[in-house]
Motif scaffolding. Structure first.
Motif, PDB file in Angstrom:
ATOM      1  N   VAL A  31       0.939  -1.255  -0.043  1.00 29.11           N
ATOM      2  CA  VAL A  31       0.082  -0.001  -0.059  1.00 29.11           C
ATOM      3  C   VAL A  31       0.756   1.168  -0.048  1.00 29.11           C
ATOM      4  CG1 VAL A  31      -1.721   1.357   1.413  1.00 29.11           C
ATOM      5  CG2 VAL A  31      -2.044  -1.025   1.030  1.00 29.11           C
ATOM      6  N   MET A  32       2.104   1.337   0.907  1.00 31.90           N
ATOM      7  CA  MET A  32       2.806   2.458   0.814  1.00 31.90           C
ATOM      8  C   MET A  32       3.253   2.703  -0.449  1.00 31.90           C
ATOM      9  SD  MET A  32       1.404   3.601   3.860  1.00 31.90           S
ATOM     10  CE  MET A  32       2.771   5.082   3.646  1.00 31.90           C
ATOM     11  N   ALA A  53      11.141  -1.863  -0.814  1.00 37.36           N
ATOM     12  CA  ALA A  53      10.951  -1.795   0.553  1.00 37.36           C
ATOM     13  C   ALA A  53      11.073  -3.029   1.408  1.00 37.36           C
ATOM     14  CB  ALA A  53       9.580  -1.104   0.955  1.00 37.36           C
ATOM     15  N   ARG A  54      11.573  -3.099   2.538  1.00 37.40           N
ATOM     16  CA  ARG A  54      11.507  -4.323   3.344  1.00 37.40           C
ATOM     17  C   ARG A  54      11.299  -4.253   4.832  1.00 37.40           C
ATOM     18  NH1 ARG A  54      17.932  -5.864   4.263  1.00 37.40           N
ATOM     19  NH2 ARG A  54      16.942  -7.193   5.991  1.00 37.40           N
ATOM     20  N   ASP A  55      11.027  -5.420   5.560  1.00 38.23           N
ATOM     21  CA  ASP A  55      10.701  -5.322   6.887  1.00 38.23           C
ATOM     22  C   ASP A  55      12.099  -5.394   7.637  1.00 38.23           C
ATOM     23  OD1 ASP A  55       9.964  -5.715   9.511  1.00 38.23           O
ATOM     24  OD2 ASP A  55       8.222  -6.837   8.803  1.00 38.23           O
ATOM     25  N   TRP A  56      12.379  -4.270   8.570  1.00 38.78           N
ATOM     26  CA  TRP A  56      13.554  -4.385   9.193  1.00 38.78           C
ATOM     27  C   TRP A  56      13.395  -4.867  10.472  1.00 38.78           C
ATOM     28  CZ3 TRP A  56      18.117  -3.473   6.875  1.00 38.78           C
ATOM     29  CH2 TRP A  56      19.101  -3.111   7.937  1.00 38.78           C
ATOM     30  N   PHE A  65      12.624   1.887   3.085  1.00 42.16           N
ATOM     31  CA  PHE A  65      12.088   2.111   1.560  1.00 42.16           C
ATOM     32  C   PHE A  65      13.390   2.579   0.875  1.00 42.16           C
ATOM     33  CE2 PHE A  65       8.293   2.516   4.057  1.00 42.16           C
ATOM     34  CZ  PHE A  65       7.404   1.606   3.117  1.00 42.16           C
ATOM     35  N   SER A  66      13.912   2.318  -0.274  1.00 36.51           N
ATOM     36  CA  SER A  66      14.768   2.410  -0.960  1.00 36.51           C
ATOM     37  C   SER A  66      14.363   3.136  -2.287  1.00 36.51           C
ATOM     38  CB  SER A  66      15.847   1.476  -1.284  1.00 36.51           C
ATOM     39  OG  SER A  66      16.233   0.631  -0.141  1.00 36.51           O
ATOM     40  N   PHE A  86      -2.133   4.276   7.332  1.00 31.00           N
ATOM     41  CA  PHE A  86      -2.525   3.161   6.832  1.00 31.00           C
ATOM     42  C   PHE A  86      -3.692   2.594   8.030  1.00 31.00           C
ATOM     43  CE2 PHE A  86      -1.869  -1.581   7.254  1.00 31.00           C
ATOM     44  CZ  PHE A  86      -2.134  -1.888   5.966  1.00 31.00           C
ATOM     45  N   ASP A  87      -4.567   2.242   7.264  1.00 29.94           N
ATOM     46  CA  ASP A  87      -5.781   1.726   8.082  1.00 29.94           C
ATOM     47  C   ASP A  87      -5.994   2.584   9.472  1.00 29.94           C
ATOM     48  OD1 ASP A  87      -7.947  -0.164   8.688  1.00 29.94           O
ATOM     49  OD2 ASP A  87      -6.190  -1.403   9.770  1.00 29.94           O
TER      50      ASP A  87
END
Length: 161
Positions: free
Chosen positions: A45-46, A58-61, A68-69, A87-88
């Motif tokens: 979504v982002m 993007a990745r979950d850190w 986000f790159s 978001f939501d």
């Protein structure tokens, strides 16, 4: 219990880091919610909301943080300029991430908000008054729709809060 190992780069390592190409520009973000959130759905979504012209990944850190790159600095600048994001129905806080910073130490406790101030008396339509008003709400980052000695219906003030 594991011991943490400290690795000293020294001047040679730092010089090598400087020679590495410019690479992507990054943001770190965190969603403030008590609900359980699917990080893949949030990323999807982002990425769509950020409307990047160039490549964006993007990745979950971990610890609720996302990285986000952006290939284009202008895309990252647009995302920063157009915050706050959500978001939501939950606030999604973002901050720029330099190549020398660790995402885990970036403070994501403040968010930028645009505030409109209507019906400000003419005598208060000046930089000192705007700074004072912003100071009551947070730290002023910027203001728009204001030119000294030109009355306006409202003034937009961006604050970190």
């Amino acid at each position: 219990m594991e011991e943490e190992e400290v690795l000293e780069l020294g001047n040679g390592g730092i010089d090598r880091m400087r020679r590495i190409g410019s690479g992507p520009v990054c943001l770190v973000g965190k969603l403030y919610t008590e609900k359980s959130v699917n990080s893949y759905a949030l990323i999807d979504v982002m990425i769509k909301a950020f409307r990047a012209k160039g490549r964006l990944t993007a990745r979950d850190w971990g610890n609720g943080q996302l990285i986000f790159s952006f290939d284009l600095e202008e895309d990252r600048t647009w995302v920063i300029r157009n915050q706050p994001w959500h978001f939501d129905n939950a606030l999604f806080v973002i901050k720029p991430l330099s190549r020398r910073e660790q995402p885990s130490i970036i403070s994501l406790s403040l968010a930028s908000f645009w505030i409109r101030v209507y019906d400000l008396p003419l005598v208060c339509q000046n930089t000192d008054a705007i700074t004072s008003i912003a100071g009551r709400m947070g730290t002023m980052v910027a203001y728009e729709n204001f030119t000294p000695n030109e009355p306006v219906e409202f003034i937009r003030i961006k604050v970190d809060r």
